[in-house]
Write a protein that holds these residues in place. Sequence first.
Motif, PDB file in Angstrom:
ATOM      1  N   LEU A 197     -30.584  15.117  56.082  1.00 43.02           N
ATOM      2  CA  LEU A 197     -30.103  14.151  56.739  1.00 43.02           C
ATOM      3  C   LEU A 197     -29.425  12.993  55.656  1.00 43.02           C
ATOM      4  N   ASP A 208     -25.307  10.459  58.785  1.00 34.42           N
ATOM      5  CA  ASP A 208     -25.461  11.423  59.595  1.00 34.42           C
ATOM      6  C   ASP A 208     -26.269  10.872  61.150  1.00 34.42           C
ATOM      7  N   PHE A 219     -26.685  13.903  63.817  1.00 35.35           N
ATOM      8  CA  PHE A 219     -25.955  15.062  63.652  1.00 35.35           C
ATOM      9  C   PHE A 219     -26.441  15.900  62.458  1.00 35.35           C
ATOM     10  N   ARG A 237     -25.924  18.468  59.837  1.00 39.13           N
ATOM     11  CA  ARG A 237     -24.470  19.014  59.064  1.00 39.13           C
ATOM     12  C   ARG A 237     -24.965  19.918  58.099  1.00 39.13           C
ATOM     13  N   ASP A 296     -16.233  16.238  55.824  1.00 40.36           N
ATOM     14  CA  ASP A 296     -16.523  15.173  56.583  1.00 40.36           C
ATOM     15  C   ASP A 296     -15.069  14.582  56.960  1.00 40.36           C
ATOM     16  N   ARG A 340     -19.799  19.146  51.276  1.00 45.74           N
ATOM     17  CA  ARG A 340     -21.126  18.317  50.814  1.00 45.74           C
ATOM     18  C   ARG A 340     -21.847  18.923  49.526  1.00 45.74           C
ATOM     19  N   PHE A 372     -21.412  21.664  62.220  1.00 44.84           N
ATOM     20  CA  PHE A 372     -22.390  20.328  62.542  1.00 44.84           C
ATOM     21  C   PHE A 372     -22.803  21.014  63.899  1.00 44.84           C
TER      22      PHE A 372
END
Length: 547
Positions: free
Chosen positions: A299, A303, A314, A316, A323, A330, A364
């Motif tokens: 996280l 998040d 979330f 993800r 994002d 990421r 996500f």
Amino acid sequence: MTATNVQTNLTVFKPYQAGEAKRMPRLNNEGFAGSLHHCIVRMHHPVHAIPLPTLWLLNPKESDTGPPMLFVPLIDYFVGRSSQAYATHIKSSKMIGWLWDYLHQRREYFEARQAELGENASSVLINEFINHLKNGTVIPGPHGPHDETGLYWKPCPSIELLAGYAVALDRFLDNFGSRTVGAQYDEVKSLLPKSALDTISLVRMARANSGFSILEHLRDRDELPQRQNKWIYSLIIGKDSRNYNATPVKRFPQHLLVPMLTEGFVIDPGKPSEREDATGRMHAALGTGGLRGSEPLHLWVNDLQIVDDRLIGFLRHPVFFRDGGKRRNRQTILLEDYGLLPRNMRSGRFQAGWKGLALGEEQFAEIQWMPLEGIQEFLQQEFAHYLVNVRNPVMRKRAWLGLPDHPYFLVCAREIPALGVHIGDPYTKAAARGSWERAINRLSLLHPGEEIVLEKNRGTTRHGIRHLYGYLLRSLGFDEAFIQRAMHHRHIMSSRVYTAYDDAEVHASLEAAKEFLKTHNNQNHLPHFPSLSTSLDQMFTRAVGGW
């Protein structure tokens, strides 16, 4: 990438020099088969940046002076399957390493059998190899146990475990390449291989002679050719005859959840500086969203957020999530902004696993918290306290010390020089496990009548909260499809492990059904047994002959 390129370019895979062979680390290998002439070392691929279980082989004749040999084909194999977990890859490395040990330790025996059996010797070799992995190599005798192989393997703990290793070996052989597919028996002059490639050629010959694959039972029957013989692995390993019961169900005790989160992580109420393990408690509290122990470690700070008096979280994807439609995912952000790899791609203490979750197209899923009274207030309070009073001050101190920034939410709150831990480092699996274990020990002291012990089958591990999550949803009447989505499972069968009934529930339900039938006089159409007094009267009547 060819084997030659790997051999010349991957200098990182050459950590051992001549004369260092005796100092090679040894792995326990699940506690039943050790490593005698091989070693498995976790290393990062210098080009693809993925952790690999590299296999290094020692020739017993040269163990004093000769350096270990890197088994290059496994590197090619792993790179071609980089999406698979490290735990999956290491099974192939272990099986080939064990086979290498086995062939060298039983050299004289198999050379004698080769002269006797001819081309069938390779099948006999693999047959005995799997048998020894299953049953161990130590044999009891009148003068105590002995082992003629010198391997001292223990029996494999379970059929399921051994089958997993056999499948891993079989899949590697299926993809090994054409250079050994056509190997004929007379091309391999001795059952003792001069190289690792000879070892694989030998095993492939045994498979060709037997005519079957262990993967046989994993594929659709309609896709398989009709063959009369069964593959040697399945005949030796056999079926798993263990008794699988639903009890004990591995869920955290429901009545201890609140005490665990509110009391277990309080270190010393009398010392404000050491009053609580805030990061450990935050990690545990995130389990009320059904998260696995490794998932909170992925996280980022953004998040989790409070919206309309609700904590929203979330999950993800650590690599592919973008994002807000941005171009960078990421993995790219971590590399360009922080010089880091996603934690599921790292090795060492900062590595964190990531199982395949049921995520949407945007990679996500929203975290759904347990539907318990007061849980939102508790989570909001914990989140705000941790962010304001723990993480923010810790990261400011980290920056003041000149240490690099990172986006992860959970951080180490203090420095531990002996372990190489810097303040503000991303929280680790080892730290989470240690924190949980200490919290369980504190809870056991606060509640001595509960007999609280850290044990998987008692549900008192961190993963037990995830099992409790699935149980609570089922007990509240949610159907399987709902539970599957809430737990982010890709397959509905995965959720059933978390919703199994225990013996107490089964007994209570049957007793309730019995009382219902009795109360509503619905037993006329069902067989029923006489009462104890009626049975005694009938027995007495038969005994006295109708008096």
